[in-house]
Write a protein that holds these residues in place. Structure first.
Motif, short mmCIF file in Angstrom:
data_model
loop_
_atom_site.label_atom_id
_atom_site.label_comp_id
_atom_site.label_asym_id
_atom_site.label_seq_id
_atom_site.Cartn_x
_atom_site.Cartn_y
_atom_site.Cartn_z
N LEU A 97 42.09 22.50 39.58
CA LEU A 97 42.15 21.82 41.10
C LEU A 97 40.45 21.90 41.34
O LEU A 97 40.28 21.17 42.50
N GLY A 98 39.50 22.00 40.58
CA GLY A 98 38.03 21.91 40.77
C GLY A 98 37.54 22.91 41.84
O GLY A 98 36.57 22.46 42.47
N VAL A 99 38.00 24.14 41.78
CA VAL A 99 37.30 25.19 42.87
C VAL A 99 35.94 25.20 41.98
O VAL A 99 35.59 25.38 40.91
N ALA A 100 35.04 25.81 42.98
CA ALA A 100 33.63 25.88 42.46
C ALA A 100 33.54 27.35 41.99
O ALA A 100 32.84 27.69 40.95
N ALA A 101 34.47 28.31 42.19
CA ALA A 101 34.15 29.74 42.08
C ALA A 101 35.72 30.40 42.17
O ALA A 101 36.47 29.75 43.09
N LEU A 102 35.84 31.40 41.68
CA LEU A 102 36.84 32.33 41.80
C LEU A 102 36.58 33.55 42.63
O LEU A 102 35.61 34.07 42.37
N ALA A 103 37.55 34.10 43.66
CA ALA A 103 37.20 35.25 44.38
C ALA A 103 38.48 36.03 44.22
O ALA A 103 39.62 35.66 44.28
N GLY A 104 38.17 37.56 44.77
CA GLY A 104 39.36 38.38 45.09
C GLY A 104 39.85 39.30 44.06
O GLY A 104 39.00 39.66 43.10
N GLU A 105 41.21 39.66 44.12
CA GLU A 105 41.93 40.54 43.32
C GLU A 105 41.65 42.00 43.56
O GLU A 105 40.49 42.40 43.61
N TYR A 106 42.86 42.75 43.62
CA TYR A 106 42.60 44.19 43.97
C TYR A 106 42.98 44.87 42.64
O TYR A 106 42.13 45.95 42.40
N HIS A 107 43.93 44.70 41.71
CA HIS A 107 44.29 45.49 40.83
C HIS A 107 43.37 45.43 39.52
O HIS A 107 43.06 44.13 39.16
N SER A 108 43.07 46.50 39.17
CA SER A 108 42.09 46.25 37.87
C SER A 108 42.44 45.40 36.76
O SER A 108 41.80 44.70 36.14
N VAL A 109 43.92 45.80 36.12
CA VAL A 109 44.33 45.33 34.96
C VAL A 109 44.35 43.88 35.17
O VAL A 109 43.96 42.94 34.13
N VAL A 110 45.04 43.31 36.51
CA VAL A 110 44.99 42.04 36.70
C VAL A 110 43.53 41.21 36.71
O VAL A 110 43.36 40.14 36.33
N ALA A 111 42.65 41.86 37.26
CA ALA A 111 41.33 41.33 37.48
C ALA A 111 40.69 41.12 36.05
O ALA A 111 39.91 40.24 35.87
N ARG A 112 41.05 42.18 35.27
CA ARG A 112 40.44 41.95 33.98
C ARG A 112 41.02 40.74 33.07
O ARG A 112 40.31 40.03 32.64
N ALA A 113 42.31 40.62 33.12
CA ALA A 113 42.82 39.27 32.78
C ALA A 113 42.43 38.08 33.29
O ALA A 113 42.10 37.14 32.57
N ALA A 114 42.18 38.13 34.73
CA ALA A 114 41.41 36.97 35.30
C ALA A 114 40.17 36.83 34.85
O ALA A 114 39.59 35.61 34.78
N ALA A 115 39.36 37.81 34.81
CA ALA A 115 37.89 37.65 34.54
C ALA A 115 37.71 37.10 32.97
O ALA A 115 36.86 36.24 32.53
N ALA A 116 38.70 37.38 32.09
CA ALA A 116 38.56 36.94 30.62
C ALA A 116 38.96 35.54 30.70
O ALA A 116 38.43 34.66 30.06
N ARG A 117 39.83 34.98 31.38
CA ARG A 117 40.38 33.45 31.26
C ARG A 117 39.20 32.84 32.39
O ARG A 117 38.98 31.71 31.71
N ALA A 118 38.83 33.35 33.23
CA ALA A 118 37.66 32.62 34.03
C ALA A 118 36.33 32.33 33.12
O ALA A 118 35.76 31.57 33.25
N ASP A 119 36.00 33.53 32.32
CA ASP A 119 34.82 33.34 31.65
C ASP A 119 35.14 32.44 30.23
O ASP A 119 34.17 31.51 30.20
N ALA A 120 36.43 32.17 29.86
CA ALA A 120 36.68 31.26 28.88
C ALA A 120 36.58 30.03 29.17
O ALA A 120 36.13 29.00 28.51
N LEU A 121 37.03 29.84 30.63
CA LEU A 121 37.07 28.33 31.18
C LEU A 121 35.49 28.05 31.81
O LEU A 121 35.42 27.01 32.35
N GLY A 122 34.48 28.83 31.94
CA GLY A 122 33.41 28.82 32.67
C GLY A 122 33.49 28.68 33.99
O GLY A 122 32.73 28.08 34.52
N LEU A 123 34.27 29.33 34.65
CA LEU A 123 34.57 29.41 36.10
C LEU A 123 34.15 30.76 36.75
O LEU A 123 34.38 32.06 36.43
#
Length: 376
Positions: A84-110
């Motif tokens: 959708l073209g977001v400039a950046a990603l923010a948020g998340e509370y749960h650590s295990v979920v944040a870790r999954a999101a961080a790995a995917r964001a890193d892979a996508l350059g987000l």
């Protein structure tokens, strides 16, 4: 679940808006109350940014997705938000979920600014694309362990559930307590009912029980069982992960929920900015904001400053984490690198050990404070 984006409407030009993707747990089994506070802080921050001119005249738009504490759902949301073209990603509370999101964001350059998750290993490898506001678990939980030791608790029992986050917490506590002769005994709540767990506490002669479990279940039934067991009248019940921070804890447990120390990330005194934000959040939430709501506000405040100074190009954003300083509700925010962490880290986050006052469970008592350069 897709949540309507803040700032969207007929008077907003979707093409010109600067979009930030937001991940929050808004449905079970996620910690919904924490997600609501995090989102309230993020939305208040976005409203403040737009009220002061947006991002160089362009409105800031939040595109919110519910993770429901599901790592797979979070990864899918990151894929969608990147598209959708977001400039950046923010948020998340749960650590295990944040870790999954961080790995995917890193892979996508987000670029991803994590608001609340504390797990040290937020990414498996060092990356310039991920930054975090909350202190690493190893830091905050060592502060908590020092509080226990100074209060005379050297033989600790922990009620645990299977989780990377809880297992990491046990390691931090065990390693730190061992340096001063302390011990940690694990009691798996899958194998012990609250009543049997009380029997085990008596057998182990533990002086403190830490709740490394979800809330309200099984945390609330365990607290009730311990409070009603006369053999355990002198035991300290603690909850380093912060379960008693939220209003539902006091509403559900009443007096039984008081006197249970937990970690939160607030300074001892709120400055003018924090007091202004507190008033707005209180109105939005219908009650006192938790530290998680302040984390949400500070996430957007930092991202907005970064976007104003360095633009919306994702690569430039990732390069700019360490060169931007922003006055947040809990102090000046600047990112650096810390040993053992592969992400950019705010090293100045304040840490408190707090409980609900037994004399007035709606009031919090600060039992120990830490801030960079001071410990009391």
């Amino acid at each position: 679940m897709a949540v309507p984006s803040a700032g969207a409407g007929p008077d907003r030009d979707a093409v010109s808006a600067v979009r930030i993707g937001v991940l929050v747990p808004l449905t079970r089994p996620g910690w919904v109350e924490a997600g609501q506070h995090l989102l309230a802080g993020i939305e208040w921050g976005a409203d403040s940014v737009n009220g002061s001119g947006g991002i160089d005249g362009r409105p800031l738009e939040l595109v919110v997705r519910d993770t429901a504490a599901d790592p797979g759902r979070a990864e899918a949301a990151v894929d969608e938000l990147a598209g959708l073209g977001v400039a950046a990603l923010a948020g998340e509370y749960h650590s295990v979920v944040a870790r999954a999101a961080a790995a995917r964001a890193d892979a996508l350059g987000l670029p991803f600014l994590c608001s609340s998750a504390v797990l040290d290993a937020l990414t498996e490898r060092p990356t310039d694309r991920v930054a975090r506001l909350s202190p690493p678990q190893s830091h905050g939980w060592r502060v908590y362990a020092d509080f226990l030791l100074d209060a005379g608790h050297h033989h600790i029992a922990v009620a645990t559930q299977p989780s990377v986050y809880w297992a990491s917490g046990v390691r931090v506590l065990r390693d730190h307590l061992a340096t001063r002769g302390g011990t940690v005994v694990e009691l798996d709540v899958r194998e012990h009912s609250p009543t049997v767990l009380c029997d085990k506490l008596v057998e182990q002669r533990a002086t403190a029980l830490l709740l490394l479990v979800g809330s309200p279940v099984p945390a609330v039934p365990i607290v009730r069982a311990v409070r009603r067991d006369r053999r355990l009248a002198g035991i300290l019940v603690g909850a380093p992960a912060g379960q008693p921070e939220f209003a539902s804890w006091g509403t559900t447990l009443g007096d039984d929920g008081a006197g249970i120390p937990f970690l939160r990330y607030l300074p001892d005194e709120l400055g003018p900015l924090a007091m202004q934000v507190e008033a707005g959040l209180r109105e939005r939430l219908g009650g006192p904001p938790s530290f998680v709501a302040y984390e949400g506000h500070d996430t957007v405040a930092f991202l907005a400053a970064l976007l104003r100074e360095h633009g919306t190009d994702r690569a430039r954003i990732a390069e700019a984490w360490p060169v931007v300083t922003v006055e947040g509700t809990r102090g000046p925010i600047r990112f650096g690198r810390t040993p053992g962490s592969g992400v950019w880290q705010w090293t100045g986050a304040p840490i408190q050990v707090v409980d609900r006052d037994p004399e007035c469970p709606d009031r919090f008592r600060v039992l120990r404070s830490w801030r960079r350069g001071q410990d009391r």
